[in-house]
Design a protein around this motif. Sequence first.
Motif, short mmCIF file in Angstrom:
data_model
loop_
_atom_site.label_atom_id
_atom_site.label_comp_id
_atom_site.label_asym_id
_atom_site.label_seq_id
_atom_site.Cartn_x
_atom_site.Cartn_y
_atom_site.Cartn_z
N ARG A 144 0.82 -1.21 0.00
CA ARG A 144 0.00 0.00 0.00
C ARG A 144 0.86 1.26 0.00
O ARG A 144 0.43 2.32 -0.45
N PHE A 145 2.08 1.13 0.53
CA PHE A 145 2.96 2.30 0.65
C PHE A 145 4.37 1.86 0.29
O PHE A 145 4.85 0.82 0.74
N MET A 146 5.03 2.64 -0.54
CA MET A 146 6.41 2.35 -0.89
C MET A 146 7.07 3.64 -1.36
O MET A 146 6.67 4.21 -2.37
N GLU A 147 8.05 4.11 -0.59
CA GLU A 147 8.71 5.37 -0.92
C GLU A 147 10.21 5.26 -0.68
O GLU A 147 10.67 4.53 0.20
N LEU A 148 10.99 6.03 -1.43
CA LEU A 148 12.44 6.09 -1.26
C LEU A 148 12.78 6.74 0.07
O LEU A 148 12.22 7.78 0.44
N VAL A 149 13.72 6.14 0.80
CA VAL A 149 14.22 6.75 2.03
C VAL A 149 15.29 7.79 1.69
O VAL A 149 15.37 8.83 2.31
N HIS A 150 16.10 7.50 0.69
CA HIS A 150 17.14 8.42 0.23
C HIS A 150 17.34 8.16 -1.26
O HIS A 150 16.63 7.35 -1.85
#
Length: 315
Positions: free
Chosen positions: A134-140
């Motif tokens: 449901r959620f997936m985003e770059l940390v850096h």
Amino acid sequence: MNTMTQQVRLLVIDAEQEGQRLDNFLKTQLKGVPKSLIYRIVRKGEVRVNKKRIKPEYKLVAGDEVRIPPVRVAEANELPSARLSSIQALEQQILYEDDVLIVLNKPAGMAVHGGSGLSFGVIEGLRALRPDARFMELVHRLDRDTSGCLMIAKKRSALKHLHEQLRLKTMRKQYAALVRGQWQSHVRSINAPLLKNVLQSGERIVRVNPEGKPSETRFHVLKRFADATLVEASPITGRTHQIRVHTAHAGHPIACDDKYGDQLFDQRMRDLGLERLFLHASKLTFQHPVSGSEMSLEAPLAPHLQALLAKLPSA
């Protein structure tokens, strides 16, 4: 490409999604939809929060009801064959995965996200590999030409925890870089402010400039060769192109750096088979956002980089 039309969706924001900007939330819900279209449907009032028109920068609150209108979206499984093979290759590059994060060994030449003429990057590939996330985003981020450890959060709470570690500088990132000449052992840290300029073409160029942002990179010699040095670089700050500009500023540009490199040195390296920037994010050390335990993950050098080092004459 075939398309499908979604029905109106009414989504209730939970505690995990709280604090997220509306536009960023919509990007995760409308994968494959151009950003311009997302902003257009918000501007026209087709997206509603608690039955009211809302601005894209609005920060969601637990319990908010978000209305998402029907939008034509590319079929999730329909990807050009070239993209499909790149996405499938990403699966083999995963170094670690659990319920809240992924760390993978990003291949050189692949952007971390689409944009600037690229419709597809690592984050889009991972979303295609994990359609139920449901959620997936770059940390850096890593430069497109840089390989190595890249972290992706699978929960918003994990992203916030890991971003806090970056802010407090408790997350440690170590890179391996092959630079021109003999790096002087006493040069263990470079403090040089960096100023980013964007050219009319959209290309980003970073220079050492007193008006720039404070920037620090620490260095350690790993191995010396006749006319090159393999160094370990640990950025304390996280500026665009930081390691590349700091090494060049010290008189030791990284091999095959098309922005800040040395043509004669680069040609010698190409003659030995190097076809890419020799900068690799080799190790990532951080506190796990759920267990709190310290983790260190390492990404091995690509075989062709190891082969190049084997060809270099010793100092």
